[in-house]
Design a protein around this motif. Sequence first.
Motif, mmCIF file in Angstrom:
data_model
loop_
_atom_site.group_PDB
_atom_site.id
_atom_site.type_symbol
_atom_site.label_atom_id
_atom_site.label_comp_id
_atom_site.label_asym_id
_atom_site.label_seq_id
_atom_site.Cartn_x
_atom_site.Cartn_y
_atom_site.Cartn_z
ATOM 1 N N LEU A 87 0.808 -1.072 0.119
ATOM 2 C CA LEU A 87 -0.025 -0.061 0.167
ATOM 3 C C LEU A 87 0.903 1.261 -0.143
ATOM 4 N N ALA A 88 0.108 2.452 -0.012
ATOM 5 C CA ALA A 88 0.776 3.686 -0.449
ATOM 6 C C ALA A 88 2.118 4.001 0.615
ATOM 7 N N TYR A 89 3.226 4.546 -0.356
ATOM 8 C CA TYR A 89 4.297 4.889 0.550
ATOM 9 C C TYR A 89 5.251 3.842 1.164
ATOM 10 N N THR A 90 4.876 2.684 1.150
ATOM 11 C CA THR A 90 5.672 1.306 1.288
ATOM 12 C C THR A 90 7.127 1.329 0.615
ATOM 13 N N HIS A 91 8.336 1.282 1.491
ATOM 14 C CA HIS A 91 9.386 1.134 0.982
ATOM 15 C C HIS A 91 10.062 -0.101 1.235
ATOM 16 N N ILE A 92 10.687 -0.798 0.134
ATOM 17 C CA ILE A 92 11.441 -2.049 0.329
ATOM 18 C C ILE A 92 12.682 -1.733 -0.056
ATOM 19 N N ALA A 93 13.643 -1.845 0.835
ATOM 20 C CA ALA A 93 15.298 -1.839 0.369
ATOM 21 C C ALA A 93 15.923 -2.849 -0.353
ATOM 22 N N HIS A 94 17.099 -2.519 -0.604
ATOM 23 C CA HIS A 94 18.250 -3.320 -1.234
ATOM 24 C C HIS A 94 18.127 -4.933 -0.755
ATOM 25 N N ASP A 95 17.939 -5.988 -1.463
ATOM 26 C CA ASP A 95 18.354 -7.179 -1.084
ATOM 27 C C ASP A 95 17.133 -7.866 0.002
ATOM 28 N N ASN A 120 2.947 3.386 4.425
ATOM 29 C CA ASN A 120 4.036 3.646 4.910
ATOM 30 C C ASN A 120 4.785 2.540 5.844
ATOM 31 N N THR A 121 4.624 1.283 5.329
ATOM 32 C CA THR A 121 5.616 0.213 5.716
ATOM 33 C C THR A 121 7.080 0.492 5.190
ATOM 34 N N THR A 122 7.991 0.237 6.202
ATOM 35 C CA THR A 122 9.219 0.631 5.706
ATOM 36 C C THR A 122 10.183 -0.668 6.201
ATOM 37 N N LEU A 123 10.882 -1.217 5.105
ATOM 38 C CA LEU A 123 11.872 -2.433 5.255
ATOM 39 C C LEU A 123 13.310 -1.713 5.015
#
Length: 262
Positions: free
Chosen positions: A117-125, A137-140
């Motif tokens: 959902l909106a503004y989720t960020h899934i970072a490298h690897d 706004n979930t952030t990994l």
Amino acid sequence: MTTGTLIHPSAVIEPGAKLGVGVQVGAFALIGSEVEIGDGTIIGPHCTVSGPTRIGRDNHFVGHAAIGGPPQDKKFNGERTELVIGERNVVREFVTLNRGTVTGQGVTRIGDDNWLLAYTHIAHDCQVGNHCVFSNNTTLAGHVTIGDWVIMSGFSGAHQFCRIGAHAFIGMGALVGGDVTPFTMVAADEHGRPRGINSEGLRRRGFDPERIAAIKRAYRTLYVAGLPLAQAQQQLAEQARDSEDVKAMLDFITSGERRLLR
């Protein structure tokens, strides 16, 4: 480009991009040269898809998403790394999904049937399983591993290298700083804290009362009884003889390198 695609006149498709049958690309979207998009996928307006990125069938990127951008890692020096996305995912507005790094696995991977959902960020690897829901706004951080059927509530996040096991539920605003065992609920405090098992989610997915009772017993052994971890693991090993779910919890614990959130 394959017959049957529907491309808005304002979209930019760079030479070398591969689009499957029935792909739709909305207004002002940009598809990079090293991007492969599977049949039936919809790329909404103002999305940017950079490569190398491979996207499977029947995904829906609603709009304004940034997909396959370089990792936010100061050690990254332009090496060739990938983002791989499975099938039937829904990716909402302003989601950011970054490629991997050579110091990690070289690939960020998203499975099938997830809702981001909106503004989720899934970072490298990061490695994300199937049937997950990431609320707004979930952030990994980098190198996080997420099992199947995990729910991340709004404004929740996970520290780099953490693992969250299958069927876990992370509460609103909870910040995960250690590994979360399968089936576990985590509530918000300074660093997130286990608060029981995800009983309602398990019931909805067809777990019978006997399976849920075994998981609850294992949770109490691990988190409530006040036992040192080694002693708790010994008791879990005994319980695992009669429960594949408890065995999955025990395997998760023994395979980790980070501390257990406990």
